[in-house]
Design a protein around this motif. Sequence first.
Motif, PDB file in Angstrom:
ATOM      1  N   TYR A   1      -4.418   1.451 -10.194  1.00 50.45           N
ATOM      2  CA  TYR A   1      -5.094   0.169 -10.427  1.00 50.45           C
ATOM      3  C   TYR A   1      -4.372  -0.961  -9.703  1.00 50.45           C
ATOM      4  O   TYR A   1      -4.996  -1.826  -9.067  1.00 50.45           O
ATOM      5  CB  TYR A   1      -5.159  -0.108 -11.922  1.00 50.45           C
ATOM      6  CG  TYR A   1      -5.489  -1.539 -12.258  1.00 50.45           C
ATOM      7  CD1 TYR A   1      -6.772  -2.034 -12.079  1.00 50.45           C
ATOM      8  CD2 TYR A   1      -4.505  -2.399 -12.753  1.00 50.45           C
ATOM      9  CE1 TYR A   1      -7.078  -3.362 -12.372  1.00 50.45           C
ATOM     10  CE2 TYR A   1      -4.800  -3.714 -13.050  1.00 50.45           C
ATOM     11  CZ  TYR A   1      -6.085  -4.198 -12.858  1.00 50.45           C
ATOM     12  OH  TYR A   1      -6.381  -5.502 -13.142  1.00 50.45           O
ATOM     13  N   SER A   2      -3.051  -0.970  -9.792  1.00 44.49           N
ATOM     14  CA  SER A   2      -2.281  -2.027  -9.149  1.00 44.49           C
ATOM     15  C   SER A   2      -2.429  -1.992  -7.631  1.00 44.49           C
ATOM     16  O   SER A   2      -2.518  -3.042  -6.983  1.00 44.49           O
ATOM     17  CB  SER A   2      -0.802  -1.894  -9.528  1.00 44.49           C
ATOM     18  OG  SER A   2      -0.614  -2.048 -10.919  1.00 44.49           O
ATOM     19  N   GLY A   3      -2.455  -0.794  -7.071  1.00 41.46           N
ATOM     20  CA  GLY A   3      -2.541  -0.692  -5.617  1.00 41.46           C
ATOM     21  C   GLY A   3      -3.926  -0.899  -5.055  1.00 41.46           C
ATOM     22  O   GLY A   3      -4.079  -1.493  -3.967  1.00 41.46           O
TER      23      GLY A   3
ATOM     24  N   PRO B   1       0.814  -1.228   0.000  1.00 43.16           N
ATOM     25  CA  PRO B   1       0.000   0.000   0.000  1.00 43.16           C
ATOM     26  C   PRO B   1       0.843   1.273   0.000  1.00 43.16           C
ATOM     27  O   PRO B   1       0.525   2.241  -0.711  1.00 43.16           O
ATOM     28  CB  PRO B   1      -0.830  -0.126   1.285  1.00 43.16           C
ATOM     29  CG  PRO B   1      -0.916  -1.600   1.531  1.00 43.16           C
ATOM     30  CD  PRO B   1       0.402  -2.146   1.090  1.00 43.16           C
ATOM     31  N   ARG B   2       1.920   1.293   0.770  1.00 38.20           N
ATOM     32  CA  ARG B   2       2.812   2.458   0.798  1.00 38.20           C
ATOM     33  C   ARG B   2       3.616   2.562  -0.504  1.00 38.20           C
ATOM     34  O   ARG B   2       3.900   3.660  -0.980  1.00 38.20           O
ATOM     35  CB  ARG B   2       3.756   2.365   1.996  1.00 38.20           C
ATOM     36  CG  ARG B   2       3.044   2.451   3.334  1.00 38.20           C
ATOM     37  CD  ARG B   2       3.992   2.165   4.487  1.00 38.20           C
ATOM     38  NE  ARG B   2       3.346   2.333   5.784  1.00 38.20           N
ATOM     39  CZ  ARG B   2       2.599   1.422   6.364  1.00 38.20           C
ATOM     40  NH1 ARG B   2       2.389   0.270   5.763  1.00 38.20           N
ATOM     41  NH2 ARG B   2       2.045   1.643   7.542  1.00 38.20           N
ATOM     42  N   TYR B   3       3.954   1.424  -1.059  1.00 40.29           N
ATOM     43  CA  TYR B   3       4.711   1.388  -2.315  1.00 40.29           C
ATOM     44  C   TYR B   3       3.922   2.056  -3.441  1.00 40.29           C
ATOM     45  O   TYR B   3       4.444   2.920  -4.167  1.00 40.29           O
ATOM     46  CB  TYR B   3       5.039  -0.066  -2.655  1.00 40.29           C
ATOM     47  CG  TYR B   3       5.613  -0.305  -4.017  1.00 40.29           C
ATOM     48  CD1 TYR B   3       6.962  -0.097  -4.269  1.00 40.29           C
ATOM     49  CD2 TYR B   3       4.812  -0.767  -5.062  1.00 40.29           C
ATOM     50  CE1 TYR B   3       7.502  -0.338  -5.525  1.00 40.29           C
ATOM     51  CE2 TYR B   3       5.337  -1.016  -6.312  1.00 40.29           C
ATOM     52  CZ  TYR B   3       6.683  -0.794  -6.544  1.00 40.29           C
ATOM     53  OH  TYR B   3       7.213  -1.032  -7.787  1.00 40.29           O
ATOM     54  N   TYR B   4       2.676   1.661  -3.601  1.00 40.06           N
ATOM     55  CA  TYR B   4       1.865   2.234  -4.677  1.00 40.06           C
ATOM     56  C   TYR B   4       1.430   3.657  -4.359  1.00 40.06           C
ATOM     57  O   TYR B   4       1.287   4.484  -5.274  1.00 40.06           O
ATOM     58  CB  TYR B   4       0.650   1.340  -4.941  1.00 40.06           C
ATOM     59  CG  TYR B   4       1.011   0.044  -5.621  1.00 40.06           C
ATOM     60  CD1 TYR B   4       1.562   0.042  -6.899  1.00 40.06           C
ATOM     61  CD2 TYR B   4       0.810  -1.183  -4.989  1.00 40.06           C
ATOM     62  CE1 TYR B   4       1.904  -1.151  -7.530  1.00 40.06           C
ATOM     63  CE2 TYR B   4       1.148  -2.379  -5.619  1.00 40.06           C
ATOM     64  CZ  TYR B   4       1.698  -2.345  -6.888  1.00 40.06           C
ATOM     65  OH  TYR B   4       2.047  -3.522  -7.508  1.00 40.06           O
ATOM     66  N   ALA B   5       1.206   3.966  -3.088  1.00 41.76           N
ATOM     67  CA  ALA B   5       0.856   5.342  -2.723  1.00 41.76           C
ATOM     68  C   ALA B   5       2.012   6.289  -3.027  1.00 41.76           C
ATOM     69  O   ALA B   5       1.804   7.413  -3.493  1.00 41.76           O
ATOM     70  CB  ALA B   5       0.479   5.413  -1.245  1.00 41.76           C
TER      71      ALA B   5
END
Length: 204
Positions: free
Chosen positions: A102-104, A54-58
Motif C-alpha cells: 500500500y505504501s509503495g 519504489p526499490r525500497y518498498y519492492a
Amino acid sequence: MSAHFLLGIFDSIYLLALAAWTGEILFFSFAVAPIVFSTLGVETGERFVRALFPRYYAWGATAGAIALPAFIAGPLCYPEFRGPRIGVQAMLILGAILLTLYSGNSLTPAINAARDEGPSGDARFRRLHFRSVVLNVLVLVVGIGLLVAFANRPAPRTSGIIEPSPVERVQREANAAHQAEPVDERGEPREPREDSPRLVDPKL
C-alpha cells in the motif's frame, strides 16, 4: 531429508529475509534519509528519495513474500510448533506485506502528487507523509517483534515428521492391498490370484 535438516533450511531463509526487511527500514530511516537531506539539500534530496522509494518498498515486499512461506514451512516439520501463535505471526507478516505494498503503490504516489501541487497541497502532503512514517514504524515494530519471537522459540522436543522412503511407500501399499480381502460378485470371499501382490515385511 530429515525434519531437522529441512527446519534448518526454512529457518535460515526466514531469518535472512526478515533481517533484510527490518535492516532495510532501519538503515534507510536512521542513516540514508538524514544524510541525503543534510548533504544534498531538500530539493535534490526529495528527487533522490522519489527515485529510491519504489526499490525500497519492492525490496520490503519481496523479503516479506520470501519470509512468509519459509516461516509457515517450519511447523510442517515439527507438530509441536503448530498452534495459534504460528497463525498470529503469519498474519502479522502478511499484514506487514500488505502495508508495504500500500505504501509503495498507493501512498507514495499520493504524497508525490500532493508535493507537486505546491503550497496548496502542503496540508495534504503533511498528512500523507505522517501516515507513511507511522506505517513504516509499524512494519519495523512487527519485524523486530518477529525476530524476538523467533529468538525465544523453544527447541524441538521430538525428531519431527519422518517421511517414508519410496521403497517403504511401495511396501505399505502392497500390505494395504493384501489386508482388503477380495470378494466376488455375490459378496463371497474370492481366492487370491497368483499374480496378486504378496505381503511384504517392511523390516526386510
